[in-house]
Design an enzyme around this catalytic site. Structure first.
Site, PDB file in Angstrom:
ATOM      1  N   CYS A  56      69.247 -67.534 -19.932  1.00 24.60           N
ATOM      2  CA  CYS A  56      69.987 -67.092 -21.114  1.00 24.60           C
ATOM      3  C   CYS A  56      71.247 -67.921 -21.349  1.00 24.60           C
ATOM      4  O   CYS A  56      71.767 -68.562 -20.446  1.00 24.60           O
ATOM      5  CB  CYS A  56      70.429 -65.635 -20.967  1.00 24.60           C
TER       6      CYS A  56
ATOM      7  N   CYS B 296      76.226 -70.997  -8.911  1.00 25.96           N
ATOM      8  CA  CYS B 296      74.885 -71.585  -8.893  1.00 25.96           C
ATOM      9  C   CYS B 296      74.989 -73.108  -8.922  1.00 25.96           C
ATOM     10  O   CYS B 296      75.430 -73.689  -9.911  1.00 25.96           O
ATOM     11  CB  CYS B 296      74.068 -71.088 -10.084  1.00 25.96           C
TER      12      CYS B 296
ATOM     13  N   SER C 162      67.373 -84.878 -18.206  1.00 24.80           N
ATOM     14  CA  SER C 162      68.211 -84.414 -17.103  1.00 24.80           C
ATOM     15  C   SER C 162      68.302 -85.399 -15.947  1.00 24.80           C
ATOM     16  O   SER C 162      69.256 -85.354 -15.170  1.00 24.80           O
ATOM     17  CB  SER C 162      67.703 -83.063 -16.600  1.00 24.80           C
TER      18      SER C 162
ATOM     19  N   ASP D 248      64.448 -87.940 -10.780  1.00 24.68           N
ATOM     20  CA  ASP D 248      64.383 -86.640 -11.452  1.00 24.68           C
ATOM     21  C   ASP D 248      65.287 -85.673 -10.711  1.00 24.68           C
ATOM     22  O   ASP D 248      65.697 -85.922  -9.576  1.00 24.68           O
ATOM     23  CB  ASP D 248      62.944 -86.123 -11.490  1.00 24.68           C
TER      24      ASP D 248
ATOM     25  N   CYS E 197      76.093 -70.983  -4.348  1.00 21.95           N
ATOM     26  CA  CYS E 197      74.829 -70.376  -3.946  1.00 21.95           C
ATOM     27  C   CYS E 197      73.811 -71.498  -3.831  1.00 21.95           C
ATOM     28  O   CYS E 197      73.564 -72.222  -4.798  1.00 21.95           O
ATOM     29  CB  CYS E 197      74.361 -69.341  -4.965  1.00 21.95           C
TER      30      CYS E 197
ATOM     31  N   CYS F 225      68.096 -71.297  -3.222  1.00 20.15           N
ATOM     32  CA  CYS F 225      66.802 -71.886  -3.578  1.00 20.15           C
ATOM     33  C   CYS F 225      66.435 -73.039  -2.652  1.00 20.15           C
ATOM     34  O   CYS F 225      65.266 -73.424  -2.574  1.00 20.15           O
ATOM     35  CB  CYS F 225      66.796 -72.335  -5.032  1.00 20.15           C
TER      36      CYS F 225
END
Length: 493
Positions: free
Chosen positions: A27, A268, A315, A377, A465, A468
């Site tokens: 979002c 994040c 990106s 990437d 954080c 992942c």
């Protein structure tokens, strides 16, 4: 409420016509309090700048005292709004939202802002993030006979505010109460008849920035997921909202306080690597500059003996430039991106899927033919589109293809507002680097180390954080959710 005609936008595409082979943001939020200004139009442009954070639906709620008007629909910001609709959204306070959802929850009811009527008047809420106690909150609300109309955790936060208001609390107390009941990641912008509120969870996992806009000798305040949302309307970046902080914006100006007992930043890190636009600032730091630095660090950790360096648009480009600079190897634009391919084109046939990579990226044969290349990437999630990309590069004449990834291997799912797969679908969780190398068909593969990623930042490395990459979640994840990655998006009443 302005009537809407839902627009179908249910196809996923990136590097072929499958789900993107990288985590997807959930979002973007944008809000402002600016009496006398065209707040809906400003919110529209702010959301337009945040379109990369969510392409499924968009909405804007506008307040003028106790009166609120809301328009939201499926589709891109430019598809949901037109000048006629914006003209009808007149007021002094606007709350906007652009949304990306997980598979199965693509419906108009889940579009935001969420709007509820309370004892004190209407409340409109826009949310970026994900709660981890959604099952518990949902059961509590259903037990009290609340009629939930969506499958989003954002609605649960709005209902928690409504409950606190019904119990006699004022807006500030009610919003604080709802935040304390919410466990997980949330950056919120909340419109009420008396003020605009903005807040972040105690870890500040999802971003939220504060800006000012000078107009007619008055200072107006703006809240946005990223600074690029401020830039587009000419607002100045002031600072990031701190973890556990809440701001209240009225005619009297800005108030700020900390509602969380012990805020502990756990920002994040993927916002820095990929999610946020490269022209945004992250806690005051240029993301373009950071991504160039991690490319330079990647070159130091995993150099490649090649003729050209390429970045996967868009990106991967800043890191590729940094990689090229560090090794003194030419950077080339060897992949041309079709920027008009989106989520609303004709359903492809299977044969189109097999060659679908060229719908989004087309290699330049005259640049690549006979060359050894390093392709940079930001991440690999499943490896499916990486394999197609490598094949396309070889078909274009590249004699060697070496892949370098400007982040560590993604080995664990995110529960805080990023759409990743379950752990068994993450290629780095189930295969070694050598196995991935063989599967995607490259001559070599290397990832940036976690240490290199963090040392390239200007923040304290303990402030991020990184779950992942290592499974160390800053907010405890209930076992039933961790086992199945069962988020509220898949829960039905």
């Amino acid at each position: 409420m302005i009537p809407t005609q839902p627009l179908t936008a249910d196809l996923d595409c990136d590097l072929g016509l499958e789900r993107p082979d990288r985590p997807e943001e959930a979002c973007g939020v944008f809000a402002l309090y600016a009496p006398g200004e065209e707040v809906a139009r400003m919110a529209y442009f702010g959301l337009y700048a945040l379109q990369h954070r969510g392409q499924e639906s968009a909405g804007i709620a506008v307040f003028e005292g106790d009166r609120v008007m809301l328009h939201k629909d499926m589709g891109l910001v430019s598809q949901v709004f037109d000048p006629e609709i914006l003209q009808q959204l007149q007021g002094s306070l606007a709350v906007g939202h652009t949304r990306y959802s997980t598979t199965g929850s693509s419906r108009i009811a889940n579009a935001q802002p969420a709007l509820l009527e309370t004892r004190l008047g209407p409340v409109a809420l826009a949310h970026n993030g994900n709660l981890v106690n959604t099952v518990e909150l949902r059961q509590e609300l259903l037990a009290k006979n609340h009629e939930l109309t969506t499958t989003t955790d954002s609605e649960l936060i709005a209902f928690a505010i409504m409950e606190a208001v019904a119990e006699g609390q004022d807006w500030r107390g009610a919003i604080e109460s709802a935040c304390r009941r919410s466990q997980g990641a949330f950056s919120l912008t909340i419109g009420t008849p008396e003020a605009l509120y903005g807040t972040r969870d105690p870890n500040g996992i999802r971003p939220l920035v504060l800006g000012t806009l000078e107009s007619n000798g008055q200072t107006r305040y703006v809240l946005s997921s990223e600074t690029c949302g401020l830039d587009i309307i000419g607002a100045d970046y002031v600072r990031d909202i701190a973890p556990g902080e809440m701001v209240r914006i009225t005619d009297a100006g800005l108030e700020s306080w900390t509602w969380a007992e012990a805020p502990q930043p756990k920002l994040c890190v993927f916002e820095m690597i990929y999610f946020a636009r490269p022209d945004s600032l992250f806690h005051g730091e240029s993301l373009y500059s950071y991504r160039r630095r991690i490319g330079q660090r990647l070159a130091k950790e995993a150099p490649a003996d090649v003729d050209l360096v390429l970045g996967v648009p868009d990106s991967g480009i800043p890191a590729a430039i940094g990689f090229s600079e560090a090794l003194g190897i030419p950077y080339a634009e060897g992949l041309i991106k079709n920027r008009y391919v989106g989520r609303t084109f004709i359903q492809p046939t299977q044969s189109m899927r097999e060659t679908g990579i060229r719908m989004k990226l087309n290699p330049l044969k005259d640049v690549l033919a006979g060359k050894r290349i390093a392709i940079i990437d930001d991440s690999i999630v499943r490896g499916t589109t990486s394999r197609k990309l490598v094949k396309a590069l070889r078909d274009a004449g590249a004699t060697e293809v070496h892949m370098r990834i400007s982040s560590p291997p993604v080995t664990h799912p995110c529960f805080y507002g990023i759409d990743t797969d379950t752990q068994d679908q993450l290629i780095a969780a189930t295969r070694s680097v050598s196995e991935i190398t063989e599967q995607i068909g490259v001559d070599s593969l290397a990832y940036l180390t976690e240490q290199g990623m963090l040392e390239a930042t200007r923040e304290s490395i303990g402030n991020f954080c990184t779950a992942c990459f290592n499974g160390r979640y800053p907010i405890a994840i209930p076992e039933e959710i961790k086992r199945s990655k069962l988020m509220l998006e898949t829960v039905t009443a």
